[in-house]
Write an enzyme that holds these catalytic residues in place. Structure first.
Site, PDB file in Angstrom:
ATOM      1  N   ARG A  73     -28.336  -5.946 -20.686  1.00  0.00           N
ATOM      2  CA  ARG A  73     -27.445  -7.418 -20.230  1.00  0.00           C
ATOM      3  C   ARG A  73     -27.049  -6.787 -22.003  1.00  0.00           C
ATOM      4  NH1 ARG A  73     -32.341 -10.320 -18.511  1.00  0.00           N
ATOM      5  NH2 ARG A  73     -31.741 -10.828 -15.931  1.00  0.00           N
ATOM      6  N   LYS A 115     -12.438  -5.978 -26.382  1.00  0.00           N
ATOM      7  CA  LYS A 115     -12.466  -6.404 -24.107  1.00  0.00           C
ATOM      8  C   LYS A 115     -12.601  -4.681 -23.893  1.00  0.00           C
ATOM      9  CE  LYS A 115      -7.999  -9.685 -24.805  1.00  0.00           C
ATOM     10  NZ  LYS A 115      -6.837  -9.400 -24.122  1.00  0.00           N
ATOM     11  N   GLU A 136       1.851   0.620 -28.489  1.00  0.00           N
ATOM     12  CA  GLU A 136       1.179  -0.365 -29.148  1.00  0.00           C
ATOM     13  C   GLU A 136       1.708  -0.669 -30.440  1.00  0.00           C
ATOM     14  OE1 GLU A 136      -0.095  -2.703 -26.803  1.00  0.00           O
ATOM     15  OE2 GLU A 136      -1.585  -1.348 -24.809  1.00  0.00           O
ATOM     16  N   LYS A 165      -4.309  -6.463 -35.697  1.00  0.00           N
ATOM     17  CA  LYS A 165      -5.784  -6.207 -35.091  1.00  0.00           C
ATOM     18  C   LYS A 165      -6.907  -7.032 -35.235  1.00  0.00           C
ATOM     19  CE  LYS A 165      -7.232  -5.570 -30.252  1.00  0.00           C
ATOM     20  NZ  LYS A 165      -6.946  -4.971 -29.268  1.00  0.00           N
ATOM     21  N   GLU A 177      -9.261 -14.528 -26.849  1.00  0.00           N
ATOM     22  CA  GLU A 177      -8.179 -15.353 -26.719  1.00  0.00           C
ATOM     23  C   GLU A 177      -8.278 -16.436 -25.425  1.00  0.00           C
ATOM     24  OE1 GLU A 177      -6.305 -11.932 -24.827  1.00  0.00           O
ATOM     25  OE2 GLU A 177      -5.599 -13.107 -23.109  1.00  0.00           O
ATOM     26  N   ARG A 237      -4.749 -14.303 -29.811  1.00  0.00           N
ATOM     27  CA  ARG A 237      -5.267 -13.852 -29.868  1.00  0.00           C
ATOM     28  C   ARG A 237      -4.398 -13.093 -28.234  1.00  0.00           C
ATOM     29  NH1 ARG A 237     -11.078  -9.928 -28.148  1.00  0.00           N
ATOM     30  NH2 ARG A 237      -9.568  -7.632 -27.739  1.00  0.00           N
ATOM     31  N   ASN A 240      -0.710  -9.374 -26.503  1.00  0.00           N
ATOM     32  CA  ASN A 240      -0.432  -9.197 -25.058  1.00  0.00           C
ATOM     33  C   ASN A 240       1.108  -8.885 -24.634  1.00  0.00           C
ATOM     34  OD1 ASN A 240      -2.535  -8.595 -23.769  1.00  0.00           O
ATOM     35  ND2 ASN A 240      -3.207 -10.559 -23.784  1.00  0.00           N
ATOM     36  N   HIS A 268       3.174  -7.028 -21.926  1.00  0.00           N
ATOM     37  CA  HIS A 268       1.831  -6.726 -20.734  1.00  0.00           C
ATOM     38  C   HIS A 268       1.715  -7.280 -19.775  1.00  0.00           C
ATOM     39  CE1 HIS A 268      -0.074  -4.642 -24.257  1.00  0.00           C
ATOM     40  NE2 HIS A 268      -0.637  -4.445 -23.939  1.00  0.00           N
ATOM     41  N   HIS A 303       1.645  -5.212 -17.083  1.00  0.00           N
ATOM     42  CA  HIS A 303       0.657  -4.527 -16.144  1.00  0.00           C
ATOM     43  C   HIS A 303       1.024  -4.413 -14.515  1.00  0.00           C
ATOM     44  CE1 HIS A 303      -2.757  -6.073 -18.816  1.00  0.00           C
ATOM     45  NE2 HIS A 303      -2.680  -4.953 -18.813  1.00  0.00           N
ATOM     46  N   HIS A 330      -0.154   3.743 -19.679  1.00  0.00           N
ATOM     47  CA  HIS A 330      -0.912   2.472 -19.578  1.00  0.00           C
ATOM     48  C   HIS A 330       0.780   2.003 -20.820  1.00  0.00           C
ATOM     49  CE1 HIS A 330      -1.489  -1.753 -21.119  1.00  0.00           C
ATOM     50  NE2 HIS A 330      -2.003  -1.390 -22.330  1.00  0.00           N
TER      51      HIS A 330
HETATM   52  P1  NAD Z   1      -5.937   7.282 -21.538  1.00  0.00           P
HETATM   53  O1  NAD Z   1      -7.646   7.075 -22.317  1.00  0.00           O
HETATM   54  O2  NAD Z   1      -6.806   6.687 -20.211  1.00  0.00           O
HETATM   55  O3  NAD Z   1      -6.083   8.706 -22.735  1.00  0.00           O
HETATM   56  C1  NAD Z   1      -5.391   9.461 -22.208  1.00  0.00           C
HETATM   57  C2  NAD Z   1      -5.333  10.692 -21.413  1.00  0.00           C
HETATM   58  O4  NAD Z   1      -5.675  11.665 -22.981  1.00  0.00           O
HETATM   59  C3  NAD Z   1      -6.892  10.982 -20.803  1.00  0.00           C
HETATM   60  O5  NAD Z   1      -6.465  11.566 -20.237  1.00  0.00           O
HETATM   61  C4  NAD Z   1      -7.341  11.384 -21.769  1.00  0.00           C
HETATM   62  O6  NAD Z   1      -8.624  12.095 -21.516  1.00  0.00           O
HETATM   63  C5  NAD Z   1      -7.030  12.438 -22.696  1.00  0.00           C
HETATM   64  N1  NAD Z   1      -7.010  12.469 -24.168  1.00  0.00           N
HETATM   65  C6  NAD Z   1      -7.905  11.870 -24.670  1.00  0.00           C
HETATM   66  N2  NAD Z   1      -8.169  11.752 -26.135  1.00  0.00           N
HETATM   67  C7  NAD Z   1      -7.834  13.354 -26.461  1.00  0.00           C
HETATM   68  C8  NAD Z   1      -7.251  13.944 -27.311  1.00  0.00           C
HETATM   69  N3  NAD Z   1      -8.127  13.895 -28.127  1.00  0.00           N
HETATM   70  N4  NAD Z   1      -6.504  15.400 -27.179  1.00  0.00           N
HETATM   71  C9  NAD Z   1      -6.281  15.560 -26.247  1.00  0.00           C
HETATM   72  N5  NAD Z   1      -6.468  14.497 -24.771  1.00  0.00           N
HETATM   73  C10 NAD Z   1      -6.862  13.708 -24.745  1.00  0.00           C
HETATM   74  O7  NAD Z   1      -5.270   6.151 -22.510  1.00  0.00           O
HETATM   75  P2  NAD Z   1      -5.590   5.336 -23.126  1.00  0.00           P
HETATM   76  O8  NAD Z   1      -4.105   5.230 -23.263  1.00  0.00           O
HETATM   77  O9  NAD Z   1      -5.916   5.597 -24.147  1.00  0.00           O
HETATM   78  O10 NAD Z   1      -6.122   4.107 -22.918  1.00  0.00           O
HETATM   79  C11 NAD Z   1      -5.555   3.769 -22.114  1.00  0.00           C
HETATM   80  C12 NAD Z   1      -6.770   2.770 -21.692  1.00  0.00           C
HETATM   81  O11 NAD Z   1      -6.386   1.438 -22.163  1.00  0.00           O
HETATM   82  C13 NAD Z   1      -5.828   1.353 -19.992  1.00  0.00           C
HETATM   83  O12 NAD Z   1      -6.952   1.363 -19.089  1.00  0.00           O
HETATM   84  C14 NAD Z   1      -5.594   0.361 -20.726  1.00  0.00           C
HETATM   85  O13 NAD Z   1      -5.767  -1.002 -19.878  1.00  0.00           O
HETATM   86  C15 NAD Z   1      -6.151   0.373 -22.120  1.00  0.00           C
HETATM   87  N6  NAD Z   1      -6.504  -0.386 -23.279  1.00  0.00           N
HETATM   88  C16 NAD Z   1      -7.170  -1.368 -23.590  1.00  0.00           C
HETATM   89  C17 NAD Z   1      -6.959  -2.538 -24.497  1.00  0.00           C
HETATM   90  C18 NAD Z   1      -8.219  -3.534 -25.005  1.00  0.00           C
HETATM   91  O14 NAD Z   1      -8.284  -3.680 -25.520  1.00  0.00           O
HETATM   92  N7  NAD Z   1     -10.060  -3.166 -24.889  1.00  0.00           N
HETATM   93  C19 NAD Z   1      -6.110  -2.140 -25.140  1.00  0.00           C
HETATM   94  C20 NAD Z   1      -5.288  -1.534 -24.499  1.00  0.00           C
HETATM   95  C21 NAD Z   1      -5.423  -0.655 -23.318  1.00  0.00           C
HETATM   96  N1  GLY Z   2      -5.044  -5.709 -26.152  1.00  0.00           N
HETATM   97  C1  GLY Z   2      -5.043  -6.916 -25.979  1.00  0.00           C
HETATM   98  C2  GLY Z   2      -5.891  -7.280 -26.770  1.00  0.00           C
HETATM   99  O1  GLY Z   2      -6.723  -6.515 -27.695  1.00  0.00           O
HETATM  100  O2  GLY Z   2      -6.328  -8.635 -27.210  1.00  0.00           O
END
Ligand code: NAD
Ligand code: GLY
Length: 372
Positions: free
Chosen positions: A127, A149, A191, A233, A243, A247, A251, A254, A258, A271
């Protein structure tokens, strides 16, 4: 990367007893003092993936060696397609297999996929156990690691299963961006661009003026871009953590984005690529609703293309493309009783969240896709 390392910056995210700091600087990941003040439990688990582990796991382990007597790791398969229950279970297998307790600190080392899954695992394990974000992509440093998130994907919808769960700290090591593939850098720029239209026109001007240097990975420019993005942010999340209102502006792009990710199959477009193209589509919808003019849409489209991002949307269904987009967008978390809510721009640095007639949305999809 070029030019000299920037000094570390610290941004606080104010959430009462869940407040925490975001540290931004070069070389932080391997510096023991970046972790000072965090819980120094007996055991810790580092969650990372097959790409990031060979690059940065040893540095992180070295920095944490003096803090945790038992330092475990789990290396997940890499990719958006693995942001699933099955992969999440590997984290629980590791936590239980190593006998981790409620004080175990969980570290997310990687991009947004690792960060979102690790956060969800930390929220659910016993938890809730403390977790720390060590984001290594530009996208994760400017967005996903901040704000709490956490989620996994479902085949029917992106990030549909998750929890709000704040990290104890976010440690953004700009040095990790040196190894990031070009396409991933561009995804992160999407972003960053997002924050301009929704909150800060001066930042939008700055991004336009420095796009070439950002793509050359000039570290002082990256430092500013990460810092300003995190400041915006942190402010938005501080006002509306869960949100219930403001917040949602984070998006921007998005809702369409999405749909692109889910419609093509997770991982086909990154993404950030989907968000970049989604911002063009949302800007066009804003124009059709009379909220912005054509010149503004053209300006944003040019900037997104200059970041190396796609501005022509993919066809998701040759028989009924707009219908497929609409069906996917109705699964969006912002949708209410089946009505899709879009983040639209309605003034300089100002966003609004509202519905739009399906006919208008169809026009935007038709005008935005390669072949419609
Ligand atoms: P990712 O985590 O897939 O990373 C992108 C690629 O880069 C992967 O292949 C990873 O292994 C590689 N990588 C990571 N660091 C590296 C480095 N320093 N050098 C070389 N390669 C590296 O993608 P991302 O763009 O980081 O994240 C996308 C995800 O984040 C999506 O699932 C999206 O939904 C999520 N997201 C979440 C929020 C949130 O608020 N929680 C906001 C935006 C996006
Ligand atoms: N990436 C959208 C949020 O964090 O609310």
């Amino acid at each position: 990367m070029t030019s000299q390392p920037a000094p570390a910056a610290r941004i606080s995210i104010e959430l009462g007893d869940r407040s925490y700091d975001i540290l931004i600087g070069s070389g932080l990941l391997g510096q023991a003092d970046a972790y000072e003040g965090l819980p120094a439990s007996t055991s810790a688990l580092i969650v990372t993936n097959t790409t990031v582990a060979p690059l940065y796991l040893a540095q992180l382990k070295q920095a944490l060696a003096g803090r945790h007597a038992q330092l475990h790791e789990v290396v997940l398969p890499d990719g958006e397609a693995f942001k699933t229950w099955e992969t999440l279970n590997l984290v629980f297998d590791a936590l239980l297999g190593h006998g981790c307790d409620r004080k175990t600190v969980v570290y997310a080392l990687g991009g947004g996929v690792v960060g979102d899954m690790t956060g969800f695992a930390a929220a659910a394990y016993m938890r809730g156990v403390p977790f720390v974000q060590v984001p290594t992509t530009l996208l994760a440093q400017v967005d996903s690691s901040v704000g709490g998130k956490t989620a996994i994907n479902h085949p029917l919808g992106k990030n549909m299963i998750g929890a709000f769960y704040q990290p104890q700290r976010v440690i953004c090591d700009l040095g990790t961006l040196a190894t990031l593939p070009e396409r991933e850098l561009s995804a992160g720029l999407a972003e960053i661009i997002k924050y301009g239209p929704i909150a800060d026109t001066a930042f939008l001007d700055w991004i336009e003026a420095h796009m070439a240097g950002l793509r050359r990975r000039e570290v002082d420019l990256l430092a500013h871009a990460v810092r300003r993005s995190c400041e915006i942010k942190a402010h938005v999340v501080g006002v509306d953590e869960r949100e219930s209102g403001l917040r949602a502006i984070l998006n921007f792009g998005h809702t369409f984005g999405h749909a692109i990710e889910a419609g093509l199959g997770y991982g086909e477009w990154l993404h950030g690529e989907a968000v970049g193209c989604g911002m063009v589509m949302a800007a066009r919808l804003s124009q059709r609703l009379g909220l912005v003019d054509a010149a503004w849409v053209a300006r944003l489209t040019t900037l997104i293309a200059a970041a190396g991002l796609p501005v022509v949307a993919p066809v998701l269904d040759v028989a009924d493309n707009a219908g497929r987009y609409l069906a996917l967008m109705r699964v969006d978390k912002k949708a209410e009783a089946g009505e899709i809510k879009f983040v639209l721009i309605d003034g300089p640095g100002q966003a609004t969240v509202r519905g739009a007639p399906d006919a208008l949305v169809r026009e935007v999809i038709d005008a935005s896709c390669a072949v419609a």
